[in-house]
Design a protein around this motif. Structure first.
Motif, PDB file in Angstrom:
ATOM      1  N   TYR A  64      33.592  39.167  32.852  1.00 16.78           N
ATOM      2  CA  TYR A  64      33.663  39.295  34.302  1.00 16.78           C
ATOM      3  C   TYR A  64      33.147  37.986  34.888  1.00 16.78           C
ATOM      4  CZ  TYR A  64      33.984  44.189  32.930  1.00 16.78           C
ATOM      5  OH  TYR A  64      34.355  45.371  32.319  1.00 16.78           O
ATOM      6  N   VAL A  65      34.046  37.224  35.480  1.00 15.36           N
ATOM      7  CA  VAL A  65      33.730  35.873  35.939  1.00 15.36           C
ATOM      8  C   VAL A  65      34.029  35.762  37.420  1.00 15.36           C
ATOM      9  CG1 VAL A  65      34.257  33.414  35.672  1.00 15.36           C
ATOM     10  CG2 VAL A  65      34.213  34.903  33.654  1.00 15.36           C
ATOM     11  N   GLN A  66      33.074  35.229  38.173  1.00 13.63           N
ATOM     12  CA  GLN A  66      33.257  35.077  39.620  1.00 13.63           C
ATOM     13  C   GLN A  66      34.510  34.271  39.921  1.00 13.63           C
ATOM     14  OE1 GLN A  66      30.022  33.990  42.754  1.00 13.63           O
ATOM     15  NE2 GLN A  66      31.016  32.071  42.215  1.00 13.63           N
ATOM     16  N   ASN A  67      35.203  34.706  40.964  1.00 12.59           N
ATOM     17  CA  ASN A  67      36.438  34.058  41.364  1.00 12.59           C
ATOM     18  C   ASN A  67      36.288  33.549  42.803  1.00 12.59           C
ATOM     19  OD1 ASN A  67      39.069  33.255  41.056  1.00 12.59           O
ATOM     20  ND2 ASN A  67      39.953  35.321  41.046  1.00 12.59           N
ATOM     21  N   PRO A  68      36.415  32.213  43.073  1.00  8.90           N
ATOM     22  CA  PRO A  68      36.770  31.162  42.124  1.00  8.90           C
ATOM     23  C   PRO A  68      35.618  30.819  41.171  1.00  8.90           C
ATOM     24  CG  PRO A  68      36.261  30.204  44.259  1.00  8.90           C
ATOM     25  CD  PRO A  68      36.245  31.686  44.447  1.00  8.90           C
ATOM     26  N   ARG A  69      35.986  30.272  40.026  1.00 12.22           N
ATOM     27  CA  ARG A  69      35.014  29.968  38.994  1.00 12.22           C
ATOM     28  C   ARG A  69      34.028  28.906  39.447  1.00 12.22           C
ATOM     29  NH1 ARG A  69      36.887  27.211  33.436  1.00 12.22           N
ATOM     30  NH2 ARG A  69      37.175  25.522  34.935  1.00 12.22           N
ATOM     31  N   ASP A  70      32.773  29.116  39.086  1.00 13.49           N
ATOM     32  CA  ASP A  70      31.712  28.169  39.412  1.00 13.49           C
ATOM     33  C   ASP A  70      30.953  27.874  38.124  1.00 13.49           C
ATOM     34  OD1 ASP A  70      29.534  26.747  40.265  1.00 13.49           O
ATOM     35  OD2 ASP A  70      28.771  28.276  41.654  1.00 13.49           O
ATOM     36  N   THR A  98      44.191  40.502  32.244  1.00 15.70           N
ATOM     37  CA  THR A  98      43.306  40.111  33.342  1.00 15.70           C
ATOM     38  C   THR A  98      43.602  40.935  34.585  1.00 15.70           C
ATOM     39  OG1 THR A  98      44.783  38.363  34.159  1.00 15.70           O
ATOM     40  CG2 THR A  98      43.163  37.738  32.469  1.00 15.70           C
ATOM     41  N   ARG A  99      42.544  41.136  35.372  1.00 10.24           N
ATOM     42  CA  ARG A  99      42.675  41.787  36.671  1.00 10.24           C
ATOM     43  C   ARG A  99      41.732  41.085  37.646  1.00 10.24           C
ATOM     44  NH1 ARG A  99      46.267  43.700  34.279  1.00 10.24           N
ATOM     45  NH2 ARG A  99      46.934  45.889  34.069  1.00 10.24           N
ATOM     46  N   ASP A 100      42.190  40.820  38.840  1.00 15.66           N
ATOM     47  CA  ASP A 100      41.344  40.261  39.888  1.00 15.66           C
ATOM     48  C   ASP A 100      40.822  41.401  40.749  1.00 15.66           C
ATOM     49  OD1 ASP A 100      41.600  37.598  39.094  1.00 15.66           O
ATOM     50  OD2 ASP A 100      43.471  37.340  40.222  1.00 15.66           O
ATOM     51  N   ARG A 131      37.169  37.933  38.222  1.00 19.15           N
ATOM     52  CA  ARG A 131      38.296  38.164  37.314  1.00 19.15           C
ATOM     53  C   ARG A 131      37.780  38.880  36.075  1.00 19.15           C
ATOM     54  NH1 ARG A 131      43.084  34.047  36.292  1.00 19.15           N
ATOM     55  NH2 ARG A 131      43.623  35.125  38.247  1.00 19.15           N
ATOM     56  N   ALA A 132      38.355  40.040  35.797  1.00 17.91           N
ATOM     57  CA  ALA A 132      38.028  40.790  34.585  1.00 17.91           C
ATOM     58  C   ALA A 132      39.055  40.444  33.515  1.00 17.91           C
ATOM     59  CB  ALA A 132      38.042  42.291  34.863  1.00 17.91           C
ATOM     60  N   THR A 133      38.583  40.072  32.335  1.00 21.31           N
ATOM     61  CA  THR A 133      39.473  39.692  31.241  1.00 21.31           C
ATOM     62  C   THR A 133      39.050  40.412  29.971  1.00 21.31           C
ATOM     63  OG1 THR A 133      39.784  37.475  32.190  1.00 21.31           O
ATOM     64  CG2 THR A 133      40.399  37.789  29.869  1.00 21.31           C
ATOM     65  N   ILE A 134      39.953  41.177  29.402  1.00 22.56           N
ATOM     66  CA  ILE A 134      39.707  41.778  28.093  1.00 22.56           C
ATOM     67  C   ILE A 134      40.666  41.109  27.121  1.00 22.56           C
ATOM     68  CG2 ILE A 134      41.236  43.749  28.612  1.00 22.56           C
ATOM     69  CD1 ILE A 134      39.410  45.438  26.786  1.00 22.56           C
ATOM     70  N   GLN A 135      40.124  40.581  26.028  1.00 19.48           N
ATOM     71  CA  GLN A 135      40.967  39.801  25.136  1.00 19.48           C
ATOM     72  C   GLN A 135      40.529  39.931  23.688  1.00 19.48           C
ATOM     73  OE1 GLN A 135      39.598  35.847  26.938  1.00 19.48           O
ATOM     74  NE2 GLN A 135      39.940  35.258  24.800  1.00 19.48           N
ATOM     75  N   ALA A 182      34.525  56.930  29.713  1.00 28.65           N
ATOM     76  CA  ALA A 182      34.508  55.869  30.718  1.00 28.65           C
ATOM     77  C   ALA A 182      35.097  54.568  30.187  1.00 28.65           C
ATOM     78  CB  ALA A 182      33.078  55.647  31.203  1.00 28.65           C
ATOM     79  N   ILE A 183      34.699  54.156  28.974  1.00 25.77           N
ATOM     80  CA  ILE A 183      35.169  52.863  28.464  1.00 25.77           C
ATOM     81  C   ILE A 183      36.658  52.905  28.171  1.00 25.77           C
ATOM     82  CG2 ILE A 183      34.660  53.326  26.023  1.00 25.77           C
ATOM     83  CD1 ILE A 183      34.173  49.965  27.882  1.00 25.77           C
ATOM     84  N   ASN A 184      37.160  54.042  27.696  1.00 23.50           N
ATOM     85  CA  ASN A 184      38.599  54.144  27.446  1.00 23.50           C
ATOM     86  C   ASN A 184      39.389  54.126  28.736  1.00 23.50           C
ATOM     87  OD1 ASN A 184      39.513  54.598  24.488  1.00 23.50           O
ATOM     88  ND2 ASN A 184      37.613  55.770  24.635  1.00 23.50           N
ATOM     89  N   ALA A 185      38.934  54.854  29.742  1.00 25.12           N
ATOM     90  CA  ALA A 185      39.633  54.873  31.023  1.00 25.12           C
ATOM     91  C   ALA A 185      39.642  53.486  31.662  1.00 25.12           C
ATOM     92  CB  ALA A 185      38.976  55.884  31.957  1.00 25.12           C
ATOM     93  N   TRP A 186      38.508  52.809  31.632  1.00 23.58           N
ATOM     94  CA  TRP A 186      38.388  51.493  32.263  1.00 23.58           C
ATOM     95  C   TRP A 186      39.224  50.439  31.529  1.00 23.58           C
ATOM     96  CZ3 TRP A 186      37.261  49.119  36.545  1.00 23.58           C
ATOM     97  CH2 TRP A 186      36.851  47.782  36.549  1.00 23.58           C
ATOM     98  N   SER A 187      39.093  50.374  30.210  1.00 21.53           N
ATOM     99  CA  SER A 187      39.771  49.333  29.437  1.00 21.53           C
ATOM    100  C   SER A 187      41.280  49.539  29.409  1.00 21.53           C
ATOM    101  CB  SER A 187      39.232  49.298  27.999  1.00 21.53           C
ATOM    102  OG  SER A 187      37.858  49.026  27.967  1.00 21.53           O
ATOM    103  N   ARG A 188      41.706  50.775  29.206  1.00 24.56           N
ATOM    104  CA  ARG A 188      43.138  51.043  29.056  1.00 24.56           C
ATOM    105  C   ARG A 188      43.851  51.174  30.398  1.00 24.56           C
ATOM    106  NH1 ARG A 188      44.021  53.120  23.631  1.00 24.56           N
ATOM    107  NH2 ARG A 188      42.066  53.669  22.587  1.00 24.56           N
ATOM    108  N   GLU A 189      43.283  51.952  31.290  1.00 27.19           N
ATOM    109  CA  GLU A 189      43.991  52.287  32.522  1.00 27.19           C
ATOM    110  C   GLU A 189      43.807  51.257  33.630  1.00 27.19           C
ATOM    111  OE1 GLU A 189      42.676  56.255  33.454  1.00 27.19           O
ATOM    112  OE2 GLU A 189      42.981  56.895  31.373  1.00 27.19           O
ATOM    113  N   THR A 190      42.602  50.688  33.744  1.00 25.84           N
ATOM    114  CA  THR A 190      42.363  49.706  34.809  1.00 25.84           C
ATOM    115  C   THR A 190      42.642  48.281  34.348  1.00 25.84           C
ATOM    116  OG1 THR A 190      40.673  51.127  35.798  1.00 25.84           O
ATOM    117  CG2 THR A 190      40.684  48.815  36.454  1.00 25.84           C
ATOM    118  N   LEU A 191      42.120  47.901  33.188  1.00 22.67           N
ATOM    119  CA  LEU A 191      42.304  46.527  32.715  1.00 22.67           C
ATOM    120  C   LEU A 191      43.604  46.343  31.950  1.00 22.67           C
ATOM    121  CD1 LEU A 191      38.667  45.572  31.599  1.00 22.67           C
ATOM    122  CD2 LEU A 191      39.747  45.438  33.860  1.00 22.67           C
TER     123      LEU A 191
END
Length: 498
Positions: A79-85, A40-42, A55-59, A377-386
């Motif tokens: 990708y879920v708004q923080n705080p959750r609604d 997860t990343r906020d 909150r971004a969550t890859i699982q 793009a998807i590899n950079a985002w998923s691996r390096e950022t998330l």
């Protein structure tokens, strides 16, 4: 004495190294345990003009057999708004193929980041490919859950799993529906408005998944909307076989818009020539094809002349093709005099083949013109950022699902006509709050817009709850900047209109 000797021999055997090896062999037969990875990343961004913390969550989601053996690992990125609604809508999204990962819609259209590639039908070239904030993401109106079915993205089948259990119209839908139910339950979203949708085969999947979610007597998951992007529901519109005239009828409007775009046909606009081609295709052209060898010469001449005007192909070529030009031949023939071919996914794109005299193109310039940027793009985002960790390669277009796909539906005969559109009609009739949004590109030969119209215009579909939008690009209309923004505005309005 003899009994004591035998007993001692048995005891010795049980304590020997050979006997000790039996235990690991038994343990190895037990189901392997998989600890699902969750990262997860906020983060925050501005989407639709609104600042949103999320909150971004890859699982990894593990699906097991009845005896507890892990069979499939399905990766979701949410990708879920923080705080959750929990009153916010949630939109479940996937791509198509079958075998395509969600990279295209996630990194091209609706995710919080997008890859920057040329918007004017040019090749994306070599890296680096800029990863930009995406103001067109739908995060201001809905939480987003991107799903990669088995064999796509980072998702996979475990060793020994029979592909038939997951690769097929019905098997795939059951797996995706299971992941959706699990996500809803784990995140406390049973009473949230829910939207379901995808692109290309993802629209086929939507028809199948809505049957899984809303087709049962109990435990239904109520849906508010279906979002179909580049729709394929009725498979009679695929490449023709002898005797199947429908494919020629369905693709004719695409030939007209492509001819117009490349200056081979005249009309005030793509919309105008598309409508002219629709009326001709469903009227004089369909009649001529169905008459077969009984078609009178004078009627044939009139049809051939109009077909030439709309498609930009010569009457001589049309006569040699018996008025029946396949899409593959059209890609090659339209701009043969310029030494160019046109794209299948997006006929705005052009390419150069090794042999200009050939019958069909070497490859699709509208695919090889964009694929490298999305994969990077998807590899950079998923691996390096998330922070997702895996030695698996991301399968943007996985080959295993398509190679093993079961295209038949249970209860229907072998080789039965494949049309999944009625599942959408049934869901809409039985759920008065369910609406359908359909987005089509004028330059998309992979899922022709006229085919989508015909599949959803038959008996059983509440037309007042189906919304159509058209775009001046192809299969992936979001690669064109103007169309990505318009698609975002159109879907945002569709979700808010509930």
């Amino acid at each position: 004495m003899t009994h004591r000797i035998l007993f001692a021999a048995a005891a010795l055997a049980l304590s020997s190294p050979l006997a000790a090896q039996d235990k690991p062999q038994v343990e190895a037969a037990k189901p392997a345990k998989i600890d699902p990875q969750v990262r997860t990343r906020d983060l925050a961004g501005t989407f639709g003009g609104q600042r949103v913390s999320y909150r971004a969550t890859i699982q990894e989601n593990v699906l097991k057999s009845d005896d507890g053996k892990p069979e499939a690992v399905i990766v979701t990125t949410s990708y879920v708004q923080n705080p959750r609604d929990t009153s916010r809508p949630v939109f479940f999204i996937y791509n198509g193929g079958p075998g395509s990962g969600s990279v295209w819609l996630q990194m091209g259209a609706f995710g919080p980041k997008r890859v920057a590639i040329p918007s004017d039908a040019r090749d994306d070239g070599a890296p680096p490919y800029p990863l930009l904030d995406n103001p067109d993401s739908l995060l201001d109106v809905a939480d987003l859950v991107f799903i990669d079915p088995p064999g796509t993205g980072f998702s996979y089948l475990t060793k020994g799993t029979d592909p038939k259990k997951y690769y097929g119209l019905e098997a795939d839908a059951k797996a995706v529906a299971t992941v959706i139910r699990r996500w809803i339950n784990d995140n406390g979203r049973w009473n949230s408005p829910k939207y379901l949708g995808g692109e290309s085969y993802g629209t086929t999947r939507t028809a199948m998944v809505v049957r899984e979610l809303e087709g049962g007597t109990y435990n239904d998951v109520g849906l508010n909307g279906l979002i179909l992007i580049s729709t394929i529901l009725d498979f009679a519109a695929r490449e023709p076989t002898p005797g199947n005239e429908m494919a020629y009828i369905v693709t004719l409007p695409n030939m007209a818009t492509a001819a117009w775009f490349h200056g081979k046909a005249e009309a005030p606009s793509a919309e105008t020539i598309a409508e002219e081609a629709r009326q001709f295709a469903i009227g004089p052209f369909a009649t001529a094809l169905l008459k077969g060898q009984d078609l009178p010469a004078d009627e044939r001449a009139r049809v051939r002349a109009e077909l030439s005007r709309l498609t930009g192909l010569s009457e001589t070529y049309l006569e040699q093709a018996d008025l029946r030009v396949t899409s593959q031949r059209f890609y090659k023939e339209l701009l043969r005099d310029r030494g160019l071919t046109i794209g299948r996914l997006d006929s705005r794109y052009t390419g150069q083949d090794f042999d200009n005299a050939g019958e069909t193109p070497d490859a699709d310039p509208s695919f090889y013109g964009i694929d490298a940027g999305y994969t990077a793009a998807i590899n950079a985002w998923s691996r390096e950022t998330l922070g997702f960790e895996t030695d698996r390669e991301y399968q943007a277009i996985g080959s295993d699902p398509g190679r093993n796909w079961e295209w038949s539906l249970s209860g229907r005969g072998r080789g039965a006509y494949l049309n999944v559109a009625p599942f959408i009609g049934q869901a809409m009739r039985q759920n008065s709050g369910l609406r359908t949004f359909v987005a089509q590109g004028y330059y998309d030969f992979a899922t022709p817009f006229f085919g989508a119209e015909l599949s959803l215009n038959r008996t059983g579909f509440p037309q007042d709850r189906i919304e159509w939008k058209y775009y001046g690009s192809g299969h992936m209309m979001y690669i064109r900047d103007e169309d990505r923004s318009q698609l975002s505005r159109d879907i945002r309005a569709f979700i808010r209109a509930r």
